[in-house]
Design an enzyme around this catalytic site. Structure first.
Site, PDB file in Angstrom:
ATOM      1  N   ASP A  23       0.933  -1.301   0.150  1.00  0.00           N
ATOM      2  CA  ASP A  23      -0.124   0.136  -0.132  1.00  0.00           C
ATOM      3  C   ASP A  23       0.790   1.104   0.001  1.00  0.00           C
ATOM      4  O   ASP A  23       2.088   1.306   0.623  1.00  0.00           O
ATOM      5  CB  ASP A  23      -1.067   0.010   1.223  1.00  0.00           C
ATOM      6  CG  ASP A  23      -2.130   0.976   1.194  1.00  0.00           C
ATOM      7  OD1 ASP A  23      -3.182   0.648   1.041  1.00  0.00           O
ATOM      8  OD2 ASP A  23      -1.820   2.111   1.311  1.00  0.00           O
ATOM      9  N   ILE A  24       0.481   2.202  -0.780  1.00  0.00           N
ATOM     10  CA  ILE A  24       1.397   3.371  -1.028  1.00  0.00           C
ATOM     11  C   ILE A  24       1.106   4.205   0.324  1.00  0.00           C
ATOM     12  O   ILE A  24       2.121   5.155   0.608  1.00  0.00           O
ATOM     13  CB  ILE A  24       0.757   4.140  -2.068  1.00  0.00           C
ATOM     14  CG1 ILE A  24       1.741   5.030  -2.733  1.00  0.00           C
ATOM     15  CG2 ILE A  24      -0.236   5.016  -1.935  1.00  0.00           C
ATOM     16  CD1 ILE A  24       1.503   5.733  -3.975  1.00  0.00           C
ATOM     17  N   HIS A  30     -10.094  -5.183  -3.507  1.00  0.00           N
ATOM     18  CA  HIS A  30      -8.589  -5.436  -2.758  1.00  0.00           C
ATOM     19  C   HIS A  30      -8.944  -5.783  -1.301  1.00  0.00           C
ATOM     20  O   HIS A  30      -9.417  -5.361  -0.545  1.00  0.00           O
ATOM     21  CB  HIS A  30      -7.817  -4.339  -3.121  1.00  0.00           C
ATOM     22  CG  HIS A  30      -8.575  -2.878  -2.339  1.00  0.00           C
ATOM     23  ND1 HIS A  30      -9.439  -2.287  -3.283  1.00  0.00           N
ATOM     24  CD2 HIS A  30      -8.422  -2.363  -1.173  1.00  0.00           C
ATOM     25  CE1 HIS A  30      -9.695  -1.028  -2.451  1.00  0.00           C
ATOM     26  NE2 HIS A  30      -9.166  -1.101  -1.403  1.00  0.00           N
ATOM     27  N   LEU A  31      -7.951  -7.085  -0.984  1.00  0.00           N
ATOM     28  CA  LEU A  31      -7.971  -7.219   0.473  1.00  0.00           C
ATOM     29  C   LEU A  31      -6.651  -6.584   1.090  1.00  0.00           C
ATOM     30  O   LEU A  31      -5.790  -6.782   0.516  1.00  0.00           O
ATOM     31  CB  LEU A  31      -7.930  -8.777   0.348  1.00  0.00           C
ATOM     32  CG  LEU A  31      -7.773  -9.611   1.674  1.00  0.00           C
ATOM     33  CD1 LEU A  31      -8.840  -9.285   2.723  1.00  0.00           C
ATOM     34  CD2 LEU A  31      -7.600 -11.022   1.508  1.00  0.00           C
TER      35      LEU A  31
END
Ligand code: AMP
Ligand code: ZN
Length: 117
Positions: free
Chosen positions: A33-34, A103-104
């Protein structure tokens, strides 16, 4: 694999937008994740575009199982399989869902409060 025009995660799946990949297989990709909320924060997404968890149909079963088995691999890769981790699907505005491609979230590497904020 179907894709949705202008979908951010479809573009990451296609390699058109860079991401830090952690794991991939025939059905899913997993990338960092960003904006991580914990030392480990990985997003696991089906290659096939599905809008969100509320849009899942029975025929999506292979994609769902692939997300969960990928999560097992990511937990080992990220060294959180023993310490524990959280798996989250956000659905809708109240949950803060921002990217309309299923998305998980796999979050770990620190103590995780429950109930979540
Ligand atoms: P959600 O709020 O459940 O829709 O989660 C979307 C997540 O995608 C957020 O945690 C964002 O930080 C993350 N995100 C947005 N853009 C990117 C990107 N280009 N690469 C990696 N993660 C992203
Ligand atoms: Zn998509």
């Amino acid at each position: 694999m179907s894709r949705s025009p202008d979908c951010l995660f479809c573009k990451i799946v296609a390699g058109e937008i860079p991401a830090e990949m952690v794991y991939s297989d025939d059905l899913v990709v997993a990338f960092r994740d960003i904006a991580p909320v914990a030392p480990t924060h990985v997003l696991i997404v089906p290659r096939h575009h599905i809008d969100d968890a509320a849009a899942i149909e029975l025929t999506d079963s292979p994609n769902l199982v692939a997300l969960l088995t990928a999560a097992q691999h990511v937990a080992v890769i990220e060294n959180v399989a023993d310490s524990g981790y959280r798996l989250v699907f956000n659905v809708g505005d109240a949950a803060g869902n921002t990217v309309p491609h299923l998305h998980l979230h796999l979050v770990g590497g620190r103590e995780l409060e429950w109930p979540p904020g």
